[in-house]
Design a protein around this motif. Structure first.
Motif, PDB file in Angstrom:
ATOM      1  N   ILE A 127      39.311  61.673  27.254  1.00 34.94           N
ATOM      2  CA  ILE A 127      38.637  60.377  27.118  1.00 34.94           C
ATOM      3  C   ILE A 127      38.725  59.603  28.428  1.00 34.94           C
ATOM      4  O   ILE A 127      37.742  59.018  28.894  1.00 34.94           O
ATOM      5  N   SER A 128      39.910  59.604  29.032  1.00 32.33           N
ATOM      6  CA  SER A 128      40.099  58.917  30.312  1.00 32.33           C
ATOM      7  C   SER A 128      39.179  59.496  31.385  1.00 32.33           C
ATOM      8  O   SER A 128      38.600  58.761  32.192  1.00 32.33           O
ATOM      9  N   TYR A 129      39.033  60.811  31.384  1.00 31.08           N
ATOM     10  CA  TYR A 129      38.151  61.466  32.365  1.00 31.08           C
ATOM     11  C   TYR A 129      36.710  61.030  32.161  1.00 31.08           C
ATOM     12  O   TYR A 129      36.039  60.615  33.111  1.00 31.08           O
ATOM     13  N   TYR A 130      36.211  61.128  30.936  1.00 30.07           N
ATOM     14  CA  TYR A 130      34.799  60.826  30.689  1.00 30.07           C
ATOM     15  C   TYR A 130      34.484  59.341  30.869  1.00 30.07           C
ATOM     16  O   TYR A 130      33.439  58.986  31.415  1.00 30.07           O
ATOM     17  N   VAL A 131      35.386  58.467  30.438  1.00 28.31           N
ATOM     18  CA  VAL A 131      35.163  57.031  30.641  1.00 28.31           C
ATOM     19  C   VAL A 131      35.226  56.697  32.127  1.00 28.31           C
ATOM     20  O   VAL A 131      34.394  55.947  32.648  1.00 28.31           O
ATOM     21  N   GLY A 132      36.217  57.257  32.825  1.00 26.23           N
ATOM     22  CA  GLY A 132      36.333  57.015  34.266  1.00 26.23           C
ATOM     23  C   GLY A 132      35.134  57.544  35.026  1.00 26.23           C
ATOM     24  O   GLY A 132      34.644  56.905  35.964  1.00 26.23           O
ATOM     25  N   LYS A 133      34.640  58.709  34.627  1.00 30.25           N
ATOM     26  CA  LYS A 133      33.475  59.292  35.289  1.00 30.25           C
ATOM     27  C   LYS A 133      32.254  58.398  35.114  1.00 30.25           C
ATOM     28  O   LYS A 133      31.483  58.192  36.054  1.00 30.25           O
ATOM     29  N   LYS A 134      32.110  57.843  33.930  1.00 37.34           N
ATOM     30  CA  LYS A 134      30.955  56.983  33.649  1.00 37.34           C
ATOM     31  C   LYS A 134      31.081  55.648  34.396  1.00 37.34           C
ATOM     32  O   LYS A 134      30.114  55.167  34.982  1.00 37.34           O
ATOM     33  N   MET A 135      32.283  55.078  34.393  1.00 38.04           N
ATOM     34  CA  MET A 135      32.476  53.761  35.002  1.00 38.04           C
ATOM     35  C   MET A 135      32.497  53.822  36.533  1.00 38.04           C
ATOM     36  O   MET A 135      32.093  52.868  37.196  1.00 38.04           O
ATOM     37  N   LEU A 136      32.979  54.918  37.085  1.00 38.13           N
ATOM     38  CA  LEU A 136      33.155  54.999  38.536  1.00 38.13           C
ATOM     39  C   LEU A 136      32.075  55.816  39.228  1.00 38.13           C
ATOM     40  O   LEU A 136      32.255  56.241  40.368  1.00 38.13           O
ATOM     41  N   ALA A 137      30.965  56.048  38.577  1.00 40.38           N
ATOM     42  CA  ALA A 137      29.899  56.878  39.154  1.00 40.38           C
ATOM     43  C   ALA A 137      29.388  56.292  40.471  1.00 40.38           C
ATOM     44  O   ALA A 137      29.233  57.006  41.461  1.00 40.38           O
ATOM     45  N   LYS A 138      29.141  54.991  40.505  1.00 42.21           N
ATOM     46  CA  LYS A 138      28.622  54.357  41.721  1.00 42.21           C
ATOM     47  C   LYS A 138      29.658  54.397  42.842  1.00 42.21           C
ATOM     48  O   LYS A 138      29.322  54.649  44.001  1.00 42.21           O
ATOM     49  N   GLU A 139      30.918  54.147  42.505  1.00 38.91           N
ATOM     50  CA  GLU A 139      31.972  54.176  43.516  1.00 38.91           C
ATOM     51  C   GLU A 139      32.154  55.583  44.088  1.00 38.91           C
ATOM     52  O   GLU A 139      32.383  55.742  45.285  1.00 38.91           O
ATOM     53  N   MET A 140      32.028  56.595  43.233  1.00 40.54           N
ATOM     54  CA  MET A 140      32.162  57.968  43.712  1.00 40.54           C
ATOM     55  C   MET A 140      31.007  58.338  44.643  1.00 40.54           C
ATOM     56  O   MET A 140      31.212  59.016  45.643  1.00 40.54           O
ATOM     57  N   GLU A 141      29.797  57.869  44.331  1.00 37.82           N
ATOM     58  CA  GLU A 141      28.646  58.119  45.204  1.00 37.82           C
ATOM     59  C   GLU A 141      28.855  57.465  46.560  1.00 37.82           C
ATOM     60  O   GLU A 141      28.605  58.072  47.595  1.00 37.82           O
ATOM     61  N   ALA A 142      29.305  56.214  46.549  1.00 40.01           N
ATOM     62  CA  ALA A 142      29.539  55.497  47.800  1.00 40.01           C
ATOM     63  C   ALA A 142      30.639  56.184  48.610  1.00 40.01           C
ATOM     64  O   ALA A 142      30.538  56.305  49.835  1.00 40.01           O
ATOM     65  N   GLU A 143      31.670  56.632  47.939  1.00 41.31           N
ATOM     66  CA  GLU A 143      32.774  57.323  48.607  1.00 41.31           C
ATOM     67  C   GLU A 143      32.280  58.630  49.235  1.00 41.31           C
ATOM     68  O   GLU A 143      32.664  58.974  50.351  1.00 41.31           O
ATOM     69  N   GLU A 144      31.427  59.356  48.536  1.00 43.19           N
ATOM     70  CA  GLU A 144      30.878  60.613  49.042  1.00 43.19           C
ATOM     71  C   GLU A 144      29.977  60.368  50.244  1.00 43.19           C
ATOM     72  O   GLU A 144      30.030  61.105  51.228  1.00 43.19           O
TER      73      GLU A 144
END
Length: 154
Positions: A127-144
Motif C-alpha cells: 500500500i505504501s508503495y502504490y500510494v507513494g508512487k501515485k503521490m510522488l509521480a511528478k517529483e520522480m519525473e522532475a528528479e529523473e
C-alpha cells in the motif's frame, strides 16, 4: 522446576523484543558516526595538504549518495514482497501442521499468527508503495529530468 527454568520463557521474548532492536539501532548509529568521522578526517587531511581546494566540491564527492525516490519506492516493494511471502509461507506451515496432525495446537496457532502479522506488514508495504508512487509521480519525473540533465552536462 528451578528458578532459571521459569525465567527462560520470560527472558527470551524480552531479549528479542527489547534488547535486540536497541542493539540494532545502536550499531546503526555507531556506523553512521564512524562514517562521518572518517569523512571529517579525510577533509581535514586534504585541507592541510592543499588549502586552496574547493571544499564544497570535495564534500559533494565524498558524501554518500542520496537514494532517489524511485529507489526508495522499489525498496518498499521489495520488502513488501519478502514479508508477504514469508507470511504466506508461515500461514501455509500452520495449515499443514493442522492438516497433518500430531502437532501441538500452540505451534499451529503461533505459526499462523506470525504468518498473518507478516502478511499484514507486507500488505502495508505494498500500500505504501502504490500510494507513494501515485503521490510522488511528478517529483520522480522532475528528479529523473534533473539527473539526465546532470549526466548530459558532464
Amino acid at each position: 522446576m528451578s528458578v532459571i527454568d521459569s525465567l527462560v520463557p520470560i527472558l527470551i521474548p524480552i531479549a528479542c523484543g527489547c534488547v535486540l532492536p536497541i542493539m540494532i539501532i545502536w550499531f546503526d548509529i555507531r556506523k553512521k558516526m564512524n562514517d562521518t568521522n572518517k569523512r571529517t578526517e579525510i577533509v581535514l587531511a586534504v585541507i592541510e595538504k592543499n588549502p586552496d581546494l574547493d571544499i564544497e566540491e570535495l564534500m559533494k564527492k565524498i558524501s554518500p549518495k542520496k537514494k532517489l525516490l524511485k529507489e526508495k519506492l522499489l525498496t518498499k516493494l521489495l520488502w513488501g514482497c519478502i514479508t508477504a511471502l514469508i507470511g504466506l509461507g508461515l500461514i501455509g506451515v500452520g495449515a499443514w501442521l493442522g492438516y497433518v496432525g500430531g502437532s501441538h495446537p500452540n505451534d499451529i496457532l503461533t505459526a499462523s499468527c506470525f504468518g498473518f502479522v507478516m502478511l499484514a506488514i507486507g500488505i502495508a508495504f505494498f500500500i505504501s508503495y502504490y500510494v507513494g508512487k501515485k503521490m510522488l509521480a511528478k517529483e520522480m519525473e522532475a528528479e529523473e529530468q534533473l539527473l539526465t540533465s546532470q549526466v548530459g552536462n558532464k
